[in-house]
Scaffold this active site. Structure first.
Site, PDB file in Angstrom:
ATOM      1  N   LYS A  68       5.717 -22.655  10.223  1.00  0.00           N
ATOM      2  CA  LYS A  68       6.436 -21.565  10.882  1.00  0.00           C
ATOM      3  C   LYS A  68       7.488 -22.117  11.831  1.00  0.00           C
ATOM      4  O   LYS A  68       7.271 -23.119  12.502  1.00  0.00           O
ATOM      5  CB  LYS A  68       5.453 -20.682  11.658  1.00  0.00           C
ATOM      6  CG  LYS A  68       4.607 -19.770  10.777  1.00  0.00           C
ATOM      7  CD  LYS A  68       3.778 -18.845  11.636  1.00  0.00           C
ATOM      8  CE  LYS A  68       2.990 -17.849  10.785  1.00  0.00           C
ATOM      9  NZ  LYS A  68       2.182 -16.936  11.617  1.00  0.00           N
ATOM     10  N   HIS A  84      -0.677 -24.900  14.795  1.00  0.00           N
ATOM     11  CA  HIS A  84      -0.652 -23.883  15.840  1.00  0.00           C
ATOM     12  C   HIS A  84       0.121 -24.402  17.044  1.00  0.00           C
ATOM     13  O   HIS A  84      -0.081 -25.540  17.472  1.00  0.00           O
ATOM     14  CB  HIS A  84      -2.076 -23.532  16.288  1.00  0.00           C
ATOM     15  CG  HIS A  84      -2.836 -22.734  15.280  1.00  0.00           C
ATOM     16  ND1 HIS A  84      -4.206 -22.631  15.294  1.00  0.00           N
ATOM     17  CD2 HIS A  84      -2.424 -21.988  14.218  1.00  0.00           C
ATOM     18  CE1 HIS A  84      -4.601 -21.859  14.297  1.00  0.00           C
ATOM     19  NE2 HIS A  84      -3.531 -21.463  13.635  1.00  0.00           N
ATOM     20  N   TYR A  88     -11.824 -20.523  16.311  1.00  0.00           N
ATOM     21  CA  TYR A  88     -12.768 -21.231  15.459  1.00  0.00           C
ATOM     22  C   TYR A  88     -13.951 -21.798  16.242  1.00  0.00           C
ATOM     23  O   TYR A  88     -14.966 -22.144  15.640  1.00  0.00           O
ATOM     24  CB  TYR A  88     -12.052 -22.330  14.671  1.00  0.00           C
ATOM     25  CG  TYR A  88     -11.017 -21.754  13.737  1.00  0.00           C
ATOM     26  CD1 TYR A  88     -11.396 -21.061  12.582  1.00  0.00           C
ATOM     27  CD2 TYR A  88      -9.658 -21.845  14.025  1.00  0.00           C
ATOM     28  CE1 TYR A  88     -10.451 -20.499  11.747  1.00  0.00           C
ATOM     29  CE2 TYR A  88      -8.704 -21.288  13.188  1.00  0.00           C
ATOM     30  CZ  TYR A  88      -9.110 -20.611  12.054  1.00  0.00           C
ATOM     31  OH  TYR A  88      -8.184 -20.050  11.223  1.00  0.00           O
TER      32      TYR A  88
END
Length: 299
Positions: free
Chosen positions: A177, A271, A280
């Site tokens: 991203k 991330h 998580y």
């Protein structure tokens, strides 16, 4: 009510409280709540080594996630957000900061919304349900193995270029991203599966640079892969809905359950904030609770 009290006075906090008391005339109770909230926040920043006047929105979100992970209720999280907004609005007006990091502050993701992921046994079933006798099967097996090995998003998987994977060393270079590039290691099974696919990959036009190609010898699309993984999951007898992101969640969940460092998982997933990866840890805790309930003699 939160009973924590500040350990020491802080000039930033003192100036803020003076503003609330004199300029805004807030009640004693409200003043105490602001004092407790901001004092706790400043103590947290001190522990993690961050300057309160140089934090980002991601830092604030990470702090709120830290509080939520400690069991703080949603109503208290909302109060912390209001306190942080007021604190930074004041310092923006005082020109202590040039940009207000709390302007677009969002509440951290709810811990109850745990990501759906497959068990290790289900991942194994998914992989072995795909044969390797035909070209399409070899391609699908390679895509599944690579996605699970590196925790890729579907767009990252279909966008992997031929020159972005090194099977000798065992890594794949991924464009994530925001155009951020990262390098993720891949294991032996994924390397073997991809090599098997490369050995049978059809010749394509020079303009096709992607590793995985469709039956028409064009870049494989995300929609095509969605259909393939759903069909493979049904063939493997997996009841729950399986999407490409399910394998990404499985990758991260299995790493955390087996003791992987959260920062390493964050880097492999791409991330930008550790707060996103921290979901998580709840998956890992859930896994431990299930194991305790199943195996402890007095659970």
């Amino acid at each position: 009510m939160n009973n924590e009290r500040p350990k020491a006075s802080d000039p930033l906090l003192d100036a803020f409280l003076q503003h609330l008391r004199v300029d805004r005339g807030v009640s004693i109770r409200t003043l105490i709540n602001y004092r407790i909230d901001i004092a706790h926040y400043l103590q947290y920043l001190s522990k993690v080594g961050k300057d309160p006047l140089k934090v980002t929105r991601e830092d604030l979100t990470e702090y709120l996630w830290h509080r939520k992970s400690a069991g703080v209720q949603a109503s208290s999280i909302a109060r912390y957000m209001a306190s942080l907004r007021a604190f930074y609005r004041f310092h923006l007006a005082e020109e202590s900061i040039a940009v207000d990091p709390a302007t677009l502050l969002r509440s951290p993701r709810k811990a109850e919304r745990l990501p759906r992921y497959l068990s290790i046994e289900e991942v194994s079933r998914l992989m072995t349900s795909v044969g390797t006798s035909k070209g399409r099967q070899i391609r699908l097996r390679a895509m599944l193995e690579l996605m699970y090995a590196a925790g890729l998003r579907v767009s990252e998987l279909t966008g992997v270029r031929l020159d972005s994977i090194d099977l000798k060393v065992g890594y794949v270079r991924v464009l994530g991203k925001g155009g951020k590039e990262r390098i993720v290691p891949i294991g032996e099974r994924a390397r073997m599966a991809v090599q098997g696919y490369l050995d049978s990959r059809p010749e394509t036009a020079a303009s096709v640079k992607t590793l995985f190609v469709s039956d028409r010898k064009r870049a494989m699309s995300a929609v095509q892969f969605w259909r393939l993984i759903r069909a493979a999951a049904r063939a493997a007898g997996i009841v729950q809905p399986v999407t490409p992101h399910t394998l990404r969640h499985s990758f991260a969940s299995h790493l955390v359950q087996n003791g992987a460092d959260l920062r390493a998982v964050q880097e492999m997933l791409g991330h930008s904030s550790i707060a996103t990866t921290q979901i998580y840890t709840h998956v890992g805790q859930s896994h431990l609770q299930e194991a305790h309930k199943k195996f402890h003699p007095r659970s």
